[in-house]
Design an enzyme around this catalytic site. Structure first.
Site, PDB file in Angstrom:
ATOM      1  N   THR A  75      -5.389   7.513   8.495  1.00  0.00           N
ATOM      2  CA  THR A  75      -5.211   6.317   7.692  1.00  0.00           C
ATOM      3  C   THR A  75      -6.592   5.722   7.466  1.00  0.00           C
ATOM      4  O   THR A  75      -7.521   5.967   8.230  1.00  0.00           O
ATOM      5  CB  THR A  75      -4.272   5.309   8.391  1.00  0.00           C
ATOM      6  OG1 THR A  75      -4.022   4.198   7.530  1.00  0.00           O
ATOM      7  CG2 THR A  75      -4.866   4.805   9.692  1.00  0.00           C
ATOM      8  N   GLY A  76      -6.742   4.955   6.404  1.00  0.00           N
ATOM      9  CA  GLY A  76      -8.046   4.371   6.123  1.00  0.00           C
ATOM     10  C   GLY A  76      -8.628   4.880   4.823  1.00  0.00           C
ATOM     11  O   GLY A  76      -7.895   5.321   3.927  1.00  0.00           O
ATOM     12  N   THR A  92      -1.906   3.460   4.296  1.00  0.00           N
ATOM     13  CA  THR A  92      -1.016   4.613   4.370  1.00  0.00           C
ATOM     14  C   THR A  92      -0.066   4.533   5.556  1.00  0.00           C
ATOM     15  O   THR A  92      -0.451   4.085   6.623  1.00  0.00           O
ATOM     16  CB  THR A  92      -1.866   5.887   4.568  1.00  0.00           C
ATOM     17  OG1 THR A  92      -2.905   5.903   3.607  1.00  0.00           O
ATOM     18  CG2 THR A  92      -1.031   7.138   4.457  1.00  0.00           C
ATOM     19  N   SER A 136       0.809  -1.218   0.000  1.00  0.00           N
ATOM     20  CA  SER A 136       0.000   0.000   0.000  1.00  0.00           C
ATOM     21  C   SER A 136       0.845   1.271   0.000  1.00  0.00           C
ATOM     22  O   SER A 136       0.315   2.363   0.128  1.00  0.00           O
ATOM     23  CB  SER A 136      -0.906   0.025   1.233  1.00  0.00           C
ATOM     24  OG  SER A 136      -0.120  -0.013   2.414  1.00  0.00           O
ATOM     25  N   THR A 161       1.673   7.048   0.387  1.00  0.00           N
ATOM     26  CA  THR A 161       0.802   5.908   0.095  1.00  0.00           C
ATOM     27  C   THR A 161       0.712   5.661  -1.403  1.00  0.00           C
ATOM     28  O   THR A 161       0.969   6.556  -2.210  1.00  0.00           O
ATOM     29  CB  THR A 161      -0.622   6.182   0.635  1.00  0.00           C
ATOM     30  OG1 THR A 161      -1.433   5.018   0.483  1.00  0.00           O
ATOM     31  CG2 THR A 161      -1.269   7.343  -0.106  1.00  0.00           C
ATOM     32  N   ARG A 203      -7.667   8.766  -9.345  1.00  0.00           N
ATOM     33  CA  ARG A 203      -8.187   8.967  -7.994  1.00  0.00           C
ATOM     34  C   ARG A 203      -7.068   9.410  -7.055  1.00  0.00           C
ATOM     35  O   ARG A 203      -5.958   8.892  -7.078  1.00  0.00           O
ATOM     36  CB  ARG A 203      -8.817   7.685  -7.470  1.00  0.00           C
ATOM     37  CG  ARG A 203      -9.390   7.777  -6.046  1.00  0.00           C
ATOM     38  CD  ARG A 203      -8.430   7.278  -4.989  1.00  0.00           C
ATOM     39  NE  ARG A 203      -9.064   7.174  -3.664  1.00  0.00           N
ATOM     40  CZ  ARG A 203      -8.420   6.857  -2.555  1.00  0.00           C
ATOM     41  NH1 ARG A 203      -7.118   6.603  -2.597  1.00  0.00           N
ATOM     42  NH2 ARG A 203      -9.050   6.788  -1.399  1.00  0.00           N
TER      43      ARG A 203
END
Length: 339
Positions: A244-245, A193, A91, A211, A221
């Site tokens: 993060t997420g 991330t 990631s 990330t 995106r």
């Protein structure tokens, strides 16, 4: 005459002595007030906090750089470059999952205690976007460069273009193509991330994020990580926060900026992170993204307190300080993945 000089000398020394006593008393009172408010008598400096298991080796490199006399920005860069170059971390950087067209696109940002910041988004072909973000901060009048423009700038600064799609990531992408269903996989295997916050020896705060974004995303995106105020925000007089997420949820709520603002209002890092996670939950509980929504925050304040909190279970972060060294801590959370 000598008696008069002795008198003046003694009076002066007495005044200095009284002033010193009063000054010490004032400092003690201020320290006691600060201790009652924060629970921390002597804040730990330096302090590093970063997201996920890959924050652990990143912390090591950052700590080493700080202790060798490097600036906070250089130290953050040194730490972030570790996961960026690790092909097993799917990631971040090299080896990261590609978008639905099979292209690895990277986002990163960095910010110092003066609120100077640099950011790159939708960058392709450069292994270390955190380094390019730092160059944006240092060598341009801008905050963010994106896409082809970010690549052109990186090449002009001496970065080398290379293929970031590893055979393993390409294999996973081709398997995904068989059904081509977009559903973010966040948090299940601690892949997301890396965000980092640093308090240096002088008590100044800096931060960074890097990330490769959500796997199989639409080409073009951009998530929250390169956006100052969403993925990262700091105010050197207050503290810092990073996210993060699922980036879309963080962007919708200006997540990191709101965490810092709550700390400005007197909330602890934990209270601030928890409140914004609750806000994100309330805004998304009937949203189409809710079934796979995960968001977590880390935060530090000027007093050296740190915390993390997430919407769902499984979020952890690495912390490094002089007293306890480098270790992993599990964040408290609102709900488990079964809810």
């Amino acid at each position: 005459m000598s008696h008069r000089r002795d008198f003046i000398k003694k009076a002066t020394l007495g005044t200095i002595g009284i002033s010193t006593v009063l000054s010490c008393k004032e400092l003690t009172e201020k320290e006691e007030i600060s201790t009652k408010k924060t629970g921390i008598k002597n804040p730990k400096k330096p302090l590093i906090i970063s997201t996920w298991n890959h924050g652990f080796p990143a912390n090591e490199a950052t700590w080493k750089a700080l202790k060798s006399g490097k600036s906070s920005l250089d130290a953050i860069e040194a730490g972030m470059k570790i996961p960026e170059a690790d092909p097993t971390i799917r990631s971040v950087g090299y080896g990261g999952f590609p978008d639905r067209e099979g292209k690895v696109t990277l986002d990163a940002c960095i910010m110092d205690h003066n609120s100077d910041c640099g950011s790159v988004s939708f960058l392709q072909g450069i292994k270390h976007p955190i380094s390019v973000a730092k160059k944006v901060l240092q060598n341009t009048p801008h905050v963010m460069l994106s896409g082809q423009g970010a690549l052109q700038f990186a090449l002009s600064e001496g970065f080398v273009e290379e293929n970031l799609l590893t055979p393993e990531a390409e294999k996973d992408w081709k398997k995904w193509l068989e059904e081509s269903k977009y559903k973010p996989v966040i948090n299940i295997e601690n892949h997301d991330t890396i965000s980092m916050l640093v308090i240096d020896e002088d008590g100044n705060i800096s931060g960074g994020c890097t990330t490769s974004g959500a796997a199989w995303k639409m080409h073009g995106r951009v998530g929250d990580s390169p956006i100052i105020g969403a993925g990262l925000f700091l105010d050197n007089e207050v503290g810092a926060a990073a996210a993060t997420g699922l980036g879309e949820a963080v962007i919708r709520t200006a997540g990191s900026a709101m965490v810092v603002e709550l700390m400005r209002q007197g909330k602890s890092p934990f209270e601030a992170c928890k409140e914004i996670v609750e806000r994100i939950y309330n805004k998304h509980k009937n949203h189409k993204d809710m079934e796979y929504l995960q968001v977590g925050f880390i935060a530090v304040n000027k007093h050296g307190e740190h915390a993390g909190y997430s919407l769902r279970s499984g979020f952890n972060y690495a912390v490094y300080d002089e007293e306890n060294g480098n270790r992993m801590e599990d964040a408290q959370f609102k709900m488990s993945w079964d809810n």
